[in-house]
Design an enzyme around this catalytic site. Structure first.
Site, short mmCIF file in Angstrom:
data_model
loop_
_atom_site.label_atom_id
_atom_site.label_comp_id
_atom_site.label_asym_id
_atom_site.label_seq_id
_atom_site.Cartn_x
_atom_site.Cartn_y
_atom_site.Cartn_z
CD GLU A 136 9.29 -11.70 -9.33
OE1 GLU A 136 8.71 -11.23 -8.35
OE2 GLU A 136 10.52 -11.65 -9.47
CE LYS A 178 11.15 -3.04 -6.18
NZ LYS A 178 11.70 -4.21 -6.87
CG ASN A 206 1.77 0.76 4.21
OD1 ASN A 206 2.91 1.17 4.16
ND2 ASN A 206 1.49 -0.49 4.02
N GLY A 207 -0.50 -1.09 6.32
CA GLY A 207 -0.13 -1.96 7.44
C GLY A 207 -1.29 -2.87 7.81
CG HIS A 218 17.65 -37.02 -5.09
ND1 HIS A 218 17.97 -38.29 -4.70
CD2 HIS A 218 18.82 -36.40 -5.35
CE1 HIS A 218 19.29 -38.42 -4.70
NE2 HIS A 218 19.82 -37.29 -5.10
CD1 TRP A 224 -0.35 -6.24 -3.12
CD2 TRP A 224 -0.65 -6.86 -0.99
NE1 TRP A 224 -0.08 -7.59 -3.02
CE2 TRP A 224 -0.26 -8.00 -1.73
CE3 TRP A 224 -0.90 -7.02 0.37
CZ2 TRP A 224 -0.10 -9.26 -1.17
CZ3 TRP A 224 -0.75 -8.28 0.95
CH2 TRP A 224 -0.35 -9.38 0.18
NE ARG A 283 4.61 1.63 -0.16
CZ ARG A 283 5.61 1.33 0.66
NH1 ARG A 283 6.84 1.51 0.27
NH2 ARG A 283 5.38 0.87 1.86
CD GLU A 337 16.31 -13.32 -8.50
OE1 GLU A 337 15.79 -13.85 -7.52
OE2 GLU A 337 15.96 -12.20 -8.92
CB CYS A 352 -0.93 0.11 1.20
SG CYS A 352 -2.09 -1.25 1.34
CE LYS A 354 12.97 -11.42 -10.61
NZ LYS A 354 13.62 -11.24 -9.37
#
Ligand code: F6R
Length: 612
Positions: free
Chosen positions: A492, A607, A99-100, A508, A73, A27, A485, A2, A489
């Protein structure tokens, strides 16, 4: 998570709020809204992005010089118009953006309901704004500021808030606990935002609020105090950021711009830390704690997501070169699992934003348990940077694309500098090797450039695999985190399922996935694992998997063995992760664009993850 903005001054607030929300959209982008005071308090909000809000408001009166705004968000309640911020208290005395997470919102809500208060949304935020109004109306001597402080004293959880009271209209009250808040100081005006990006268009003088701070802001004054009403002295910081840093320029997406910035951001990260004659590594932010690091019984590196991958590279490098035991932990696990810590442990948090809730909480827990805590952050003045005993900034510049790219390579650069510095200090590598590795690192920006110019080839390979449903990424040693990574990428931003695996683990389980539909990306640059990874390639090939390999230039041996390859320049293994990740970032980017995905703002993500 947010983004919140605010403005108080003589200008029209709306354009400032909207531009601020656009800057903070990374955000969160589920819904957006603004509240503007102009004789009365008017709220406009809707589901969707900031652009949807602009369309929603297009034919409305939005004049007024005091306002707050929010881009969401969702945590409590689905993204819809009702749950969008700002939220208004039942009797309309207060509007608030938040925000929170208010963790005890259910209990507070039940108490408020008993007092006849009704709710329009499913959010924890609406509980907070009503709690403020409850205190405001209950006590005769209670003004807006006191009501905000009383309400916050009852709240468990995290908040960055901005509040306007209808009856005390010439002020905005802001407060912070756990979620970042920055106040920009103009001439006869103040700007409020979750980070400095919306503010730098107007001023570079800012105040970063600390946890438990409450600021009462009019257009000409700012008073800072704690929730408990103790005055707090504030420190004005100069922000080093330009508007250009916040714009896409000629690039189609921020992510692409940020991928292409890496020769510079890697250089910015080591410049000033490698002496001009390239004989010494200097990490000024660690100077005071360096003896602790050198003699650490154990280093624990914590982080989340991409930052956790950078931590893993750090583990390989520090153990290999400095011979200090290193453990890497997900901050979200570490904070809750009662780890054994002592004053001889050093805990390093890696975080681009410096605000990730789990990383911050894990760090605080480590400090309480006596460990020395350090931070590797990108955002200057962020919570982690401020709470640690020392640290190193990554100097990647503002990263706006939600998928981390240049922040990752900057983090790995810092890990490399740290590993080499520790190795030298502990006498584990010779001066000759040390100088050679410094030289290798200083050649990385040029080598990254030489990979970036091959983007048309990477794009053409991406076109071949864009319709796959799954992908497997394999690597060994320091290149295993690169495989992780690369997979992160891809999933997402393109929503293609991708798994990163240590190549030796393939047998395995994951090998069962291999068939002629599965792209298998193998990070197979020349290092001392090379022969082993070639065997893994053979195993995939025998099962008809499609192999895309990241290989060292001149490695003709693999050419006939794999379907496609991305060449990277020859380098020492210590710096190869910095090169090997570049084609994988571009590969993911092009696949996502070809699949029509929103590369810079992938669904469900934000983010800066300031909630658990
Ligand atoms: C992925 C990504 C995230 C972040 C993670 C931690 O591309 O960006 O996985 O790495 O949310 O964020 P920071 O580094 O800000 O703590």
């Amino acid at each position: 998570m947010c983004g919140i903005v605010g403005y108080i001054g003589d200008k029209n607030a709306y354009p400032i709020l909207i531009q601020g929300l656009q800057r903070l959209e990374y955000r969160g982008y589920d819904s957006a809204g603004v509240a503007i005071y102009n004789g009365s308090l008017t709220v406009h909000k809707c589901k969707g992005r900031v652009a949807d809000l602009e369309r929603h408001i297009a034919d409305k009166d939005i004049s007024g010089c005091i306002g707050i705004g929010h881009t969401r968000w969702a945590t409590h309640g689905e993204p819809n118009d009702r749950n969008a911020h700002p939220h208004t208290s039942m009797n309309g005395n207060f509007v608030l953006v938040h925000n929170g997470i208010i963790e005890n919102y259910a209990e507070l809500k039940a108490d408020l309901k008993k007092n006849g208060i009704t709710f329009q949304s499913d959010t924890d935020t609406e509980v907070l704004v009503n709690l403020i109004e409850y205190f405001y109306q209950k006590g005769e001597e209670v003004n807006a500021e006191i009501a905000v402080r009383l309400a916050l004293s009852k709240v468990v959880g995290a908040y960055g808030i901005a509040v306007i009271c209808k009856n005390e209209k010439d002020q905005i009250i802001v407060a912070r606990k756990g979620s970042p808040l920055v106040i920009g100081i103009g001439h006869g005006e103040y700007f409020i935002a979750s980070d400095a990006t919306p503010i730098v268009s107007y001023t570079n003088s800012v105040i970063y609020l600390n946890d438990n701070d409450v600021a009462i802001i009019t257009k000409d004054s700012l008073t800072l105090k704690t929730v408990e009403n103790t005055p707090v002295a504030f420190k004005i910081t100069k922000v080093d950021m330009t508007i250009g840093d916040l714009e896409k320029g000629d690039f189609e997406h921020f992510m692409l711009k940020e991928i292409f910035e890496q020769p510079k951001t890697i250089e910015d990260t080591f410049r000033g830390r490698i002496s001009p004659d390239r004989t010494e590594i200097v990490l000024g932010g660690l100077m005071d704690v360096f003896p602790k690091l050198v003699n650490a019984r154990r280093i624990i590196i914590i982080g989340c997501g991409t930052s956790w991958h950078a931590a893993l590279v750090g583990e390989y490098l520090i153990e290999e070169y400095a011979r200090i035991p290193v453990e890497v932990e997900y901050a979200s696990e570490f904070r809750y699992r009662n780890p054994i810590l002592s004053a001889e442990d050093v805990v390093i948090a890696i975080s681009q934003s410096g605000e990730t809730a789990d990383t911050l909480a894990a760090l605080r827990m480590a400090k309480e348990n006596g460990a020395t805590i350090l931070g590797i952050c990108n955002v200057v003045g962020s919570s982690i940077a401020r709470e640690t005993d020392g640290g190193v900034y990554t100097h990647a510049g503002v990263e706006i694309g939600v998928a981390s790219t240049k922040a990752f390579t900057a983090q790995v650069t810092v890990m490399t500098l740290l590993a080499l510095k520790l190795a030298k200090e502990r006498g584990k590598i010779s001066s000759e090797v040390y100088l050679n590795l410094i030289q290798e690192l200083s050649e990385i920006p040029g080598k990254v450039k030489s990979i970036l110019v091959k983007h048309p080839h990477i794009k053409s390979v991406a076109a071949k695999y864009k319709d796959a449903s799954n992908a497997l990424y394999l690597g060994r040693g320091c290149l295993f985190p690169v495989a992780l990574e690369g997979a992160l990428k891809l999933k997402e931003i393109s929503y293609m399922h991708a798994e990163g695996y240590a190549a030796g683990e393939m047998k395995h389980g994951p090998i069962a996935l291999v068939d002629d539909n599965l792209p298998v990306v193998v990070v197979a640059a020349k290092d001392h694992y090379y022969e082993k990874i070639v065997s893994n390639i053979q195993e995939v090939k025998a099962r008809k998997g499609n192999i895309i390999a990241v290989v060292t230039e001149g490695d003709d041996g693999l050419k006939g063995m794999v379907n496609d390859l991305f060449e990277i320049p020859k380098s020492h293994p210590v710096v190869t992760p910095l090169l090997a990740i570049i084609p994988l970032q571009l590969f993911s980017y092009y696949i996502a664009v070809m699949r029509g995905c929103d590369v810079d703002q992938p669904r469900n993500l934000a983010k800066s993850v300031t909630v658990e």
